[in-house]
Write a protein that holds these residues in place. Structure first.
Motif, PDB file in Angstrom:
ATOM      1  N   TRP A  50       7.264   8.542  -7.607  1.00 36.93           N
ATOM      2  CA  TRP A  50       7.336   7.839  -6.331  1.00 36.93           C
ATOM      3  C   TRP A  50       6.663   8.676  -5.228  1.00 36.93           C
ATOM      4  O   TRP A  50       5.928   8.146  -4.411  1.00 36.93           O
ATOM      5  N   GLY A  63       8.000   2.897   1.729  1.00 34.62           N
ATOM      6  CA  GLY A  63       8.801   2.367   0.621  1.00 34.62           C
ATOM      7  C   GLY A  63       8.867   3.344  -0.539  1.00 34.62           C
ATOM      8  O   GLY A  63       9.929   3.558  -1.136  1.00 34.62           O
ATOM      9  N   ASN A  64       7.735   3.953  -0.868  1.00 33.00           N
ATOM     10  CA  ASN A  64       7.706   4.956  -1.935  1.00 33.00           C
ATOM     11  C   ASN A  64       8.564   6.172  -1.587  1.00 33.00           C
ATOM     12  O   ASN A  64       9.340   6.654  -2.414  1.00 33.00           O
ATOM     13  N   GLU A  84       7.509  -1.904  -0.492  1.00 30.93           N
ATOM     14  CA  GLU A  84       6.271  -1.528  -1.175  1.00 30.93           C
ATOM     15  C   GLU A  84       5.457  -2.781  -1.496  1.00 30.93           C
ATOM     16  O   GLU A  84       4.243  -2.823  -1.277  1.00 30.93           O
ATOM     17  N   ARG A  86      11.505  -1.144  -2.959  1.00 29.28           N
ATOM     18  CA  ARG A  86      10.456  -1.791  -3.768  1.00 29.28           C
ATOM     19  C   ARG A  86       9.955  -3.062  -3.077  1.00 29.28           C
ATOM     20  O   ARG A  86       8.787  -3.405  -3.154  1.00 29.28           O
ATOM     21  N   MET A 117       3.845   0.629   2.205  1.00 31.79           N
ATOM     22  CA  MET A 117       3.863   1.135   0.824  1.00 31.79           C
ATOM     23  C   MET A 117       4.303   2.590   0.787  1.00 31.79           C
ATOM     24  O   MET A 117       5.143   2.968  -0.037  1.00 31.79           O
ATOM     25  N   TYR A 175       1.829  -3.931  -0.156  1.00 33.25           N
ATOM     26  CA  TYR A 175       0.755  -4.214  -1.118  1.00 33.25           C
ATOM     27  C   TYR A 175       0.138  -5.577  -0.828  1.00 33.25           C
ATOM     28  O   TYR A 175      -1.088  -5.730  -0.801  1.00 33.25           O
TER      29      TYR A 175
END
Length: 142
Positions: free
Chosen positions: A99, A20-21, A40, A37, A17, A44
């Protein structure tokens, strides 16, 4: 043991996550943003699936229902908070700031999880009862 495995899964998911952010915040192409995304979302998913086992392991039997109930609220609370905070963050830092903000939150929570789950309460693996050698090998007893 299972505790250690789930803990590693949670930290791996949090790392996915956060990365990815961070990658999404610096991306300049829509296709790259979609790929970040995806990472992310995978992070998650891994985190959301592995966390209840850690909660079950760490919570006392008396607090188990409360702990799982609080965990069940994480998505609604998180979504509400980010919807309230997003306009302020975007007003000062554009969407990329949001982000980066998300990445920082994930990193802080990952460090908290690392610290809080450092050692399980009980043994990671079931302990075999001690027996004398004659019980294990009946031929030796003769």
């Amino acid at each position: 043991g299972i505790f250690s495995h789930r803990r590693k899964m949670i930290l791996f998911g949090m790392a996915c996550m956060a990365l990815g952010n961070l990658a999404g915040a610096v991306s300049h192409r829509e296709a790259i943003l979609l790929i970040t995304r995806f990472f992310e979302g995978m992070g998650y998913l891994v985190t959301a699936v592995a966390t209840p086992a850690i909660i079950a392991h760490m919570a006392s039997p008396m607090d188990f229902r409360l702990a799982i109930g609080v965990w069940g609220c994480f998505m609604a609370v998180g979504m509400s908070l980010i919807m309230l905070m997003s306009p302020m963050i975007i007003a000062h830092f554009v969407w990329r700031g949001l982000w980066f903000f998300n990445a920082m939150i994930v990193i802080v929570i990952a460090f908290m999880i690392q610290k809080m789950t450092g050692r399980p309460k009980g043994p990671a693996e079931p302990v075999e009862p001690q027996t004398d050698s004659s019980c294990r090998d009946p031929m030796r007893a003769m």
